[in-house]
Every structure is written in structure tokens, then in C-alpha cells.
Write an enzyme that holds these catalytic residues in place. Structure first.
Site, PDB file in Angstrom:
ATOM      1  CG  ASN A   1      79.728  41.343 106.959  1.00 44.56           C
ATOM      2  OD1 ASN A   1      80.158  41.176 105.816  1.00 44.56           O
ATOM      3  ND2 ASN A   1      80.463  41.850 107.927  1.00 44.56           N
TER       4      ASN A   1
ATOM      5  CG  ASP B   1      90.927  41.946 101.198  1.00 45.88           C
ATOM      6  OD1 ASP B   1      91.529  41.034 100.619  1.00 45.88           O
ATOM      7  OD2 ASP B   1      89.702  41.931 101.411  1.00 45.88           O
TER       8      ASP B   1
ATOM      9  CG  HIS C   1      83.000  41.692 104.021  1.00 46.94           C
ATOM     10  ND1 HIS C   1      83.441  41.246 105.252  1.00 46.94           N
ATOM     11  CD2 HIS C   1      83.415  40.743 103.149  1.00 46.94           C
ATOM     12  CE1 HIS C   1      84.081  40.106 105.109  1.00 46.94           C
ATOM     13  NE2 HIS C   1      84.081  39.777 103.849  1.00 46.94           N
TER      14      HIS C   1
HETATM   15  C1  F6R Z   1      88.971  38.352 100.344  1.00 47.76           C
HETATM   16  C2  F6R Z   1      87.906  39.327 100.491  1.00 47.76           C
HETATM   17  C3  F6R Z   1      86.630  38.990 101.177  1.00 47.76           C
HETATM   18  C4  F6R Z   1      86.086  37.601 100.819  1.00 47.76           C
HETATM   19  C5  F6R Z   1      84.803  37.311 101.576  1.00 47.76           C
HETATM   20  C6  F6R Z   1      84.262  35.928 101.278  1.00 47.76           C
HETATM   21  O1  F6R Z   1      90.086  38.912  99.676  1.00 47.76           O
HETATM   22  O2  F6R Z   1      88.073  40.421 100.068  1.00 47.76           O
HETATM   23  O3  F6R Z   1      85.666  39.963 100.857  1.00 47.76           O
HETATM   24  O4  F6R Z   1      85.861  37.536  99.437  1.00 47.76           O
HETATM   25  O5  F6R Z   1      85.017  37.427 102.948  1.00 47.76           O
HETATM   26  O6  F6R Z   1      85.154  34.963 101.774  1.00 47.76           O
HETATM   27  P1  F6R Z   1      84.891  33.416 101.512  1.00 47.76           P
HETATM   28  O7  F6R Z   1      85.082  33.185 100.057  1.00 47.76           O
HETATM   29  O8  F6R Z   1      85.965  32.717 102.331  1.00 47.76           O
HETATM   30  O9  F6R Z   1      83.509  33.127 101.977  1.00 47.76           O
END
Ligand code: F6R
Length: 240
Positions: free
Chosen positions: A135, A67, A137
Site C-alpha cells: 500500500n 518499527d 507505506h
Molecule cells: C519493516 C517495515 C515495512 C516493510 C514493508 C515491506 O520494518 O518498516 O515498511 O519494509 O512492509 O515488507 P516486505 O519486505 O516483507 O514486503
């Protein structure tokens, strides 16, 4: 799902890096899917160490990131282009022509999404690295009423803006939209490696593993994938 639990983020990242390194040694021209965020930073550090000390060769790999924020230039310090350069790309011998991220800066975002989707369709992922949002995702596939198959533009939820404001000066600076790989490319990866650490992920980890499969907790779809490795720390695994 194969679940492994480690004491802390550092240890789970080193173990997950070993899995990536084994694949790279076995298949030097593999196609990898990559994630940003704080969770995988130590994994990238371990891969860089193996590049420097153990001749791990990145020169024939191709990579696709999950992303990118809409509206951030690739050299903006909070863009995912910049993150990947700083945390991995500039430290190893990846060919810049073969590292791909969605174009968050295109004047026509729909076209940029279609272009990324077409590129992904011609390059199935051998191993995909995922983090997970508080959440639930994955990529920026946010909780919603349906799973979206293709690369698409997403409006970030308030929960994601809150979680990611730590990387910006304030919540106001967090972009409101992102372009993200959809579920087709994610679920089409041959192997998925998901990392989660910290107690703030524990409830979503529990729902991902034990709850119903629902687009309200996007990571729950991984229950349908045949080769998912979960690398958790004790805090993230505490509700399992
Ligand atoms: C990043 C991505 C997100 C993160 C997620 C967790 O490319 O796709 O899904 O993996 O938001 O982020 P952290 O590791 O900062 O808690």
C-alpha cells in the site's frame, strides 16, 4: 531518485549491500537505519558474508530500526527485535548497546514513542534502509490524510494486516498496532536506500516515482529527498 533495476531480489540485495558496506568502510562509526520484512533478508545475508569473508567491521556502528509491533515481547518469534537478532545482529560484531528498536512493550506507548524520537534526534541517520508496503507505506507510516513527523503509534491498515499475516498462524494473530519512526527521521537521513521486489509492489512503485506527493501513498514523499537510491527488481519496476 537514482533507480537501478535488477533481475531479482537476490541481485538487488547484493548491490544494495555493497552500498551499505562502502559506507561502513568509509565511516566505521556510522549510524544506520534498518528495516525488517522479507525484501532485505538477502541484503543482511550479504553483509554477514562480508563480515565473515572480507573483514567488514560492525563494532563501531549504531543502528535504529524503523518499527516494532505493539504488544510483542522482544523474544516473540514475530517481533522485529527477534527478526533483527536472527537475520543480522547475532551473526556480526554489532554492540548490542548500540542497536535500537522502538519499545513495543512499554505500558505507556506514548512515552515510548517520545523516548525513541528523542534518541533519533540525537543520532541523525547516515544511511536508512527502507522496504515499501504493497500500500506504499514506509516504516509503518500507513496511507492517511497527513504525514506524521514524529515516532508514533499507528493502527495498521487491513491491507498491512493481510500482507503480514504470512508471518503469523493467522490474520487474527497480527498485532493491530505498531510503533514507527515518523517522516522527520526518515526524511532527515542523509541517504535513503529503498528496496522493492515483486509484481505486487509495481503499482505503488509507479505512484512513488511518478505520482503526486501524497500521504495516501506515503513513499511518494521520498521525491522530496535529495539522495534516494531505489533498488528494484524487474517485476516491481514493470509499470515505470
Ligand atoms: C519493516 C517495515 C515495512 C516493510 C514493508 C515491506 O520494518 O518498516 O515498511 O519494509 O512492509 O515488507 P516486505 O519486505 O516483507 O514486503
Amino acid at each position: 531518485m537514482k533507480i537501478e533495476i535488477f533481475e531479482d531480489n537476490q541481485k538487488l540485495c547484493v548491490a544494495a549491500a555493497r552500498l551499505f558496506a562502502s559506507l561502513i568502510r568509509l565511516k566505521p562509526d556510522a549510524t544506520l537505519g534498518l528495516a525488517t520484512g522479507s525484501t532485505p533478508i538477502a541484503l543482511y545475508q550479504e553483509l554477514i558474508r562480508q563480515y565473515n569473508e572480507e573483514d567488514l567491521d560492525f563494532s563501531h556502528l549504531e543502528t535504529y530500526n524503523l518499527d516494532e509491533y505493539v504488544g510483542l515481547a522482544p523474544d516473540h518469534p514475530q517481533s522485529y527485535h527477534c527478526f533483527m537478532n536472527e537475520k543480522l545482529f547475532k551473526h556480526v560484531n554489532l554492540d548490542p548497546e548500540y542497536t535500537h528498536l522502538p519499545d513495543g512493550q512499554s505500558e505507556n506507548q506514548e512515552e515510548a514513542a517520545v523516548a525513541y524520537e528523542l534518541a533519533l534526534q540525537s543520532a541523525p541517520l547516515d544511511m536508512l534502509l527502507l522496504g515499501m508496503g504493497v500500500n506504499g507505506h514506509i516504516g509503518f507510516n500507513e496511507p492517511s490524510d497527513s504525514f506524521i513527523a514524529s515516532t508514533h503509534i499507528v493502527t495498521l491498515t487491513q491491507s498491512t494486516i493481510e500482507a503480514n499475516k504470512r508471518f503469523f498462524n493467522s490474520a487474527d494473530e497480527v498485532p493491530r498496532q505498531a510503533i514507527t519512526m515518523g517522516m522527520r527521521a526518515i526524511m532527515g537521513a542523509r541517504q535513503i536506500v529503498l528496496l522493492a521486489s515483486g509484481s505486487n509492489k509495481a503499482e505503488s512503485v509507479r505512484r512513488m516515482v511518478e505520482g503526486p506527493i501524497t500521504p495516501q501513498l506515503p513513499a511518494s514523499v521520498l521525491q522530496l529527498h535529495p539522495h534516494v537510491h531505489l533498488f528494484l527488481d524487474e517485476a516491481a519496476a514493470s509499470l515505470l
